[in-house]
Write a protein that holds these residues in place. Structure first.
Motif, PDB file in Angstrom:
ATOM      1  N   LYS A 162       0.851  -1.207   0.000  1.00  0.00           N
ATOM      2  CA  LYS A 162       0.000   0.000   0.000  1.00  0.00           C
ATOM      3  C   LYS A 162       0.880   1.248   0.000  1.00  0.00           C
ATOM      4  O   LYS A 162       1.733   1.410   0.873  1.00  0.00           O
ATOM      5  N   GLY A 215      -1.363   8.127  -1.633  1.00  0.00           N
ATOM      6  CA  GLY A 215      -1.359   8.993  -2.802  1.00  0.00           C
ATOM      7  C   GLY A 215      -0.302  10.081  -2.663  1.00  0.00           C
ATOM      8  O   GLY A 215       0.385  10.420  -3.632  1.00  0.00           O
ATOM      9  N   GLY A 243      -3.322   5.160  -2.622  1.00  0.00           N
ATOM     10  CA  GLY A 243      -4.349   6.090  -2.143  1.00  0.00           C
ATOM     11  C   GLY A 243      -4.624   7.176  -3.164  1.00  0.00           C
ATOM     12  O   GLY A 243      -4.184   7.110  -4.316  1.00  0.00           O
ATOM     13  N   GLY A 244      -5.350   8.188  -2.728  1.00  0.00           N
ATOM     14  CA  GLY A 244      -5.704   9.272  -3.656  1.00  0.00           C
ATOM     15  C   GLY A 244      -5.452  10.648  -3.066  1.00  0.00           C
ATOM     16  O   GLY A 244      -5.812  11.667  -3.644  1.00  0.00           O
ATOM     17  N   GLY A 245      -4.809  10.655  -1.886  1.00  0.00           N
ATOM     18  CA  GLY A 245      -4.630  11.898  -1.130  1.00  0.00           C
ATOM     19  C   GLY A 245      -3.848  12.994  -1.835  1.00  0.00           C
ATOM     20  O   GLY A 245      -3.956  14.167  -1.467  1.00  0.00           O
ATOM     21  N   ARG A 292      -9.272  14.102  -1.125  1.00  0.00           N
ATOM     22  CA  ARG A 292      -9.836  13.218  -0.103  1.00  0.00           C
ATOM     23  C   ARG A 292     -11.265  13.674   0.173  1.00  0.00           C
ATOM     24  O   ARG A 292     -11.535  14.877   0.204  1.00  0.00           O
ATOM     25  N   GLY A 293     -12.135  12.703   0.429  1.00  0.00           N
ATOM     26  CA  GLY A 293     -13.548  13.012   0.645  1.00  0.00           C
ATOM     27  C   GLY A 293     -13.773  14.009   1.765  1.00  0.00           C
ATOM     28  O   GLY A 293     -14.526  14.980   1.618  1.00  0.00           O
ATOM     29  N   ASP A 351     -16.156  11.398  -1.335  1.00  0.00           N
ATOM     30  CA  ASP A 351     -15.509  10.084  -1.272  1.00  0.00           C
ATOM     31  C   ASP A 351     -15.422   9.431  -2.655  1.00  0.00           C
ATOM     32  O   ASP A 351     -14.418   8.802  -2.991  1.00  0.00           O
ATOM     33  N   GLY A 372     -12.622  10.932  -4.300  1.00  0.00           N
ATOM     34  CA  GLY A 372     -11.392  10.332  -3.769  1.00  0.00           C
ATOM     35  C   GLY A 372     -11.105   8.984  -4.414  1.00  0.00           C
ATOM     36  O   GLY A 372      -9.968   8.673  -4.782  1.00  0.00           O
ATOM     37  N   THR A 390     -12.523   0.501  -1.862  1.00  0.00           N
ATOM     38  CA  THR A 390     -13.449  -0.618  -1.667  1.00  0.00           C
ATOM     39  C   THR A 390     -14.667  -0.446  -2.572  1.00  0.00           C
ATOM     40  O   THR A 390     -15.520  -1.325  -2.640  1.00  0.00           O
ATOM     41  N   ASN A 427     -16.805   1.841  -1.876  1.00  0.00           N
ATOM     42  CA  ASN A 427     -17.810   2.416  -0.976  1.00  0.00           C
ATOM     43  C   ASN A 427     -17.286   3.658  -0.277  1.00  0.00           C
ATOM     44  O   ASN A 427     -16.146   3.677   0.188  1.00  0.00           O
ATOM     45  N   PHE A 466     -14.917   4.724   3.564  1.00  0.00           N
ATOM     46  CA  PHE A 466     -13.793   3.830   3.838  1.00  0.00           C
ATOM     47  C   PHE A 466     -12.509   4.511   3.363  1.00  0.00           C
ATOM     48  O   PHE A 466     -12.564   5.569   2.741  1.00  0.00           O
ATOM     49  N   THR A 472      -8.339   3.894   1.717  1.00  0.00           N
ATOM     50  CA  THR A 472      -7.578   2.953   0.899  1.00  0.00           C
ATOM     51  C   THR A 472      -6.735   2.006   1.772  1.00  0.00           C
ATOM     52  O   THR A 472      -6.336   0.951   1.297  1.00  0.00           O
TER      53      THR A 472
HETATM   54  N1  UDP Z   1     -12.194   6.422  -0.455  1.00  0.00           N
HETATM   55  C1  UDP Z   1     -13.463   5.942  -0.212  1.00  0.00           C
HETATM   56  N2  UDP Z   1     -13.640   4.584  -0.081  1.00  0.00           N
HETATM   57  C2  UDP Z   1     -12.615   3.706  -0.144  1.00  0.00           C
HETATM   58  C3  UDP Z   1     -11.318   4.210  -0.359  1.00  0.00           C
HETATM   59  C4  UDP Z   1     -11.137   5.570  -0.512  1.00  0.00           C
HETATM   60  O1  UDP Z   1     -14.427   6.701  -0.123  1.00  0.00           O
HETATM   61  O2  UDP Z   1     -12.853   2.489  -0.034  1.00  0.00           O
HETATM   62  C5  UDP Z   1     -12.013   7.866  -0.705  1.00  0.00           C
HETATM   63  C6  UDP Z   1     -11.930   8.707   0.553  1.00  0.00           C
HETATM   64  O3  UDP Z   1     -12.555   9.945   0.319  1.00  0.00           O
HETATM   65  C7  UDP Z   1     -10.438   8.913   0.711  1.00  0.00           C
HETATM   66  C8  UDP Z   1      -9.989   9.030  -0.735  1.00  0.00           C
HETATM   67  O4  UDP Z   1     -10.802   8.078  -1.410  1.00  0.00           O
HETATM   68  O5  UDP Z   1     -10.129  10.075   1.436  1.00  0.00           O
HETATM   69  C9  UDP Z   1      -8.530   8.765  -0.996  1.00  0.00           C
HETATM   70  O6  UDP Z   1      -8.091   7.664  -0.253  1.00  0.00           O
HETATM   71  P1  UDP Z   1      -7.122   7.804   1.025  1.00  0.00           P
HETATM   72  O7  UDP Z   1      -7.463   9.025   1.801  1.00  0.00           O
HETATM   73  O8  UDP Z   1      -7.162   6.509   1.750  1.00  0.00           O
HETATM   74  O9  UDP Z   1      -5.737   7.994   0.298  1.00  0.00           O
HETATM   75  P2  UDP Z   1      -4.258   8.152   0.906  1.00  0.00           P
HETATM   76  O10 UDP Z   1      -4.370   8.889   2.220  1.00  0.00           O
HETATM   77  O11 UDP Z   1      -3.708   6.781   1.109  1.00  0.00           O
HETATM   78  O12 UDP Z   1      -3.526   8.902  -0.160  1.00  0.00           O
END
Ligand code: UDP
Length: 236
Positions: A9, A12, A50-52, A56-57, A72, A75, A133, A135, A138, A140
């Motif tokens: 993992k 982002g 991830g998508g950060g 982020r949502g 989300d 995201g 996921t 959904n 949640f 990543t």
């Molecule tokens: N997200 C979601 N459902 C999931 C995974 C991700 O709604 O199953 C959205 C959520 O808004 C999240 C964004 O996608 O903030 C990016 O993912 P994350 O924050 O986990 O990314 P990272 O912090 O790892 O870059």
């Protein structure tokens, strides 16, 4: 080789590089090389990004104009953008790679189908699991843990900026002590927070070890999977 199938993992933000946002192709190239070293060693690799670095949502929804669920989904789409970029970098490095998404978008990637993902892995292809996921509400980290359990990975590696888990924030406290091994219960404690509670609970229920390590140290991933646990922490 102790671990034959792993899920790695990356956040982002890791892709953003010095700019702090967007995608830095130098980092993509570096990650692809690290992944290649695992594949060359006969390890089957799944990846969640991830998508950060894009959105982020929670942040998108903070002033109430965009609803949290929509934020989300934005995201999750961001993880697909990162996934496409990672797929390109892996191919550029000479790897065979497939991306599967938790939300169908068949012009871009395959839909997530567990049996097909496992078959790709058995054939030595890297599989990128995108769209989280599928959904809202949640993360990543949870998506990564879920996919790791589903594909029967021996371990999930959370590749971060730090070389492991500390008893307090090592950037704030000079006397912070690295915990090389900790239990899921310890990892759930507020001041440690290896991952969010949902992902740790899922890992605990399925006895999936979580390794936290520094992704910027070249060769670290392979070294750790070869059994050198000096430069990481393990939650189990
Ligand atoms: N997200 C979601 N459902 C999931 C995974 C991700 O709604 O199953 C959205 C959520 O808004 C999240 C964004 O996608 O903030 C990016 O993912 P994350 O924050 O986990 O990314 P990272 O912090 O790892 O870059």
């Amino acid at each position: 080789m102790a671990n034959k199938r792993v899920l790695v993992k990356f956040s982002g933000e890791a892709l953003a590089g010095e700019a702090g946002h967007g995608i830095d192709t130098k980092i993509l190239k570096y990650i692809a090389q690290e992944i290649k070293s695992l594949v060359d060693a006969g390890i089957e690799v799944g990846i969640v990004i991830g998508g950060g670095n894009i959105i982020r949502g929670v942040t998108a929804a903070q002033d109430g104009i965009i609803k949290r669920t929509s934020g989300d989904y934005m995201g999750m789409l961001a993880t697909v953008i990162n996934g496409v970029a990672m797929q390109e970098a892996c191919e550029h490095a000479g790897l065979q790679v497939r991306m599967q998404t938790a939300i169908k978008m068949e012009q871009i990637a395959e839909p997530y189908i567990n049996r097909r993902a496992v078959r790709h892995l058995e054939k030595g292809r890297v599989v990128i699991f995108a769209a989280g996921t599928g959904n809202p509400f949640f993360t990543t980290d949870t998506a990564a843990t879920l996919r790791a359990v589903e594909i029967g990975a021996e371990v999930i590696i959370k590749a971060t900026k730090v070389d492991g888990v500390y008893d307090k924030d090592p950037e704030k406290f000079r006397d912070a002590i690295k915990l090389s091994e900790l239990t899921y219960e310890q990892a759930l404690k507020d001041h440690i927070k290896v991952m969010d509670d949902t992902s740790i609970a899922l890992a605990k229920d399925n006895k999936l070890p979580i390794i936290v390590c520094d992704m910027s140290k070249k060769g670290n991933l392979l070294d750790i999977l070869n059994g050198n646990r000096e430069n990481c922490s393990i939650v189990q």
